[in-house]
Design an enzyme around this catalytic site. Structure first.
Site: not given
Length: 531
Positions: A263, A281
């Site tokens: 990420e 997220h």
């Protein structure tokens, strides 16, 4: 002087005001977290650092934070904090695991619906001017079996919501008791049983060595054909490449992912596949959750800096605000006992046993043990504290054990420390009287009742006549004033000890004069923190 806290990420004004209301000198610089050089330049001025995800608390930053006592993360994830480095420097790291629980659980349920009814793809198709009703045939949630991997804080909320949707819920969690499962209304199963039976699987476990890749290629192969998988917990719990292959083959009917192995996720094997719903997220991204965790971290950090209460710490036992004043004198006692043994022991420690007797057995013994270990190591490492001490003991390979038992003597409660080295075994016990001050009640198995002073002298000798006079005369000749003098022996002519409370540290030549007596085996000047 009031504690100082730096807020280097975005927190609400309400959260910042909590610090002010608790008497904290707060410096609100929400953009500073992105400027690592400037942050490192000023971090040494603060006792606390409140962050979200933008601030990276690296080993280098911690080294510059010479006064830092606590880092508070507004959120559950602490991937941006170097926990081992913080622990070694004695910095407490707190997170807020409960502030975004409902939000994350709701997002998992939302992804489950989105995957079941192919909502994102149907939306894109419809807004593109198509009308493809037959292409987006979905499945009902009602009556389906949901497998929940991890039935902790967030997972239990998902279970509750799923039961409300009339789903059958299976839960895999090694820490879930049968009684708790029954209370929740779920069926506790082993992982393989969950994989074989679940129509939907959702993950709610932390990332550890044991959970990494918990849904790997082999595990995915064991799942029920047509299963749909949701992950709002941590990237890396699911093997994305293996899942992509299972989606392409049709064995897995759909997936909803909010977290990824890397990420920010600019690419993934899951991207572009049909009936895969991906979000960036967003599990904790609601107005309510962001405010809740901000308020919570401000309260937790303030409680610690002002009252000594520790809650939701990653690297330190929790101490509630209610138990902090009760525990404080016993933490000081534990520190004193550790400091005594640490100062009289010259060889490497192999084993440590801590006995909690009577009322102390029902206290927060994790905190007491941490304080005792800090006192034990302090003679070797000056800046050790309750956070770093347990780590140092573990790194040294020392065997540590705790024993708890009901009241066994005249004291309501006491603590006894026994340390084994290559050469001998030493023990010391103490308690806290009604005045809140620590006292020694036993050394080397010899009973006594001694105050704890800032400067003391411990003398071990053979029990022979004239020793009291010799000690007093020798110290008096050196100008050392004795405030208190406690003696003890195991038997006539056997081992004897003296513990002297003196007004100031004794000098090396005084020690030499004392040890010149053949009956004296050891003389150790002691220093204790009695503030």
């Amino acid at each position: 002087m009031a504690p100082r806290v730096l807020v280097s990420d975005e927190l609400s004004e309400t959260a910042v005001q909590i610090f002010r209301d608790r008497g904290i000198d707060v410096d609100f610089q929400p953009k500073l977290g992105k400027d690592k050089d400037k942050l490192a330049e000023i971090i040494g001025n603060y006792d606390g650092l409140a962050i979200r995800s933008a601030t990276k608390v690296t080993e280098k930053l911690i080294a510059a934070a010479t006064n830092l006592k606590v880092v508070g993360r507004a959120g559950i994830g602490v991937d941006n904090v170097d926990i081992p480095a913080a622990s070694k420097r004695g910095v407490i790291v707190m997170n807020t695991p409960f502030g975004n629980s409902i939000t994350t659980a709701e997002h998992a349920i939302a992804l489950m619906f989105a995957v079941a009814r192919q909502i994102p793809s149907a939306d894109a198709s419809t807004q593109a001017g198509k009308w493809e009703k037959s292409k987006f045939m979905g499945v009902e949630i009602t009556g389906k079996t949901l497998g929940v991997i991890g039935a902790g804080n967030i997972g239990s909320i998902v279970c509750s919501r799923a039961l409300g949707l009339k789903m059958r819920v299976l839960a895999y969690d090694p820490f879930l008791s049968a009684e708790r499962a029954q209370e929740m209304g779920v069926t506790k199963v082993e992982l393989d049983d969950l994989l074989a039976q679940a129509d939907f699987i959702t993950l709610h476990v932390p990332m550890t060595d044991k959970t990494r890749g918990i849904l790997n290629k082999e595990a995915i192969a064991k799942t029920k054909p047509g299963v749909r998988i949701v992950n709002c917990a941590r990237g890396g719990l699911v093997d994305e490449a293996a899942l992509a292959e299972a989606l392409k083959s049709g064995h897995v009917a759909g997936a909803g992912f909010d977290v990824f192995e890397v990420e920010p996720a600019t690419e993934s094997p899951l991207f572009g596949l049909p009936n895969v719903v991906c979000t960036p997220h967003l599990g904790a991204s609601t107005t309510e959750a962001q405010e809740n965790v901000a308020l919570q971290v401000a309260e937790q950090m303030s409680d610690y800096l002002v009252k000594g209460a520790v809650s939701n710490a990653i690297n330190m036992p929790s101490i509630t605000a209610e138990e902090a004043p009760i525990l404080k004198p016993f933490i000081r006692l534990a520190d004193v006992l550790g400091a005594f043994v640490g100062q009289v022991t010259d060889t490497a420690i192999k084993e440590i046993e801590i006995l909690y007797d009577g009322s102390t057995a029902s206290m927060n013994t994790k905190a007491l043990t941490s304080a005792l270990l800090a006192g034990l190591i302090r003679s070797q490492v000056a800046d050790v504290n309750m956070v770093s001490a347990p780590i140092m003991i573990k790194e040294k390979g020392v065997i540590l054990s705790e024993v708890k038992r009901d009241k066994s003597g005249v004291y309501d409660g006491y603590i006894k420390l026994t340390v084994t080295t290559d050469k001998n075994t030493r023990s010391v016990a103490g308690t806290v009287f009604s005045d809140g001050k620590p006292r020694f009640i036993q050394i080397k198995g010899i009973n006594m009742d001694a105050d704890v002073g800032a400067n003391m002298v411990y003398i071990s000798n053979t029990d022979v006549p004239g020793m009291i006079g010799f000690m007093g005369t020798t110290l008096g000749a050196a100008g050392v004033n004795i405030a208190n003098f406690q003696l003890g022996r195991d038997k006539q002519g056997g081992d004897a000890i003296a513990l002297l409370y003196v007004d100031e540290p004794i000098k090396d030549e005084v020690i030499a004069n004392l040890t010149a007596n053949p009956a004296i085996r050891q003389v150790k000047p002691l220093v204790f923190n009695v503030d």
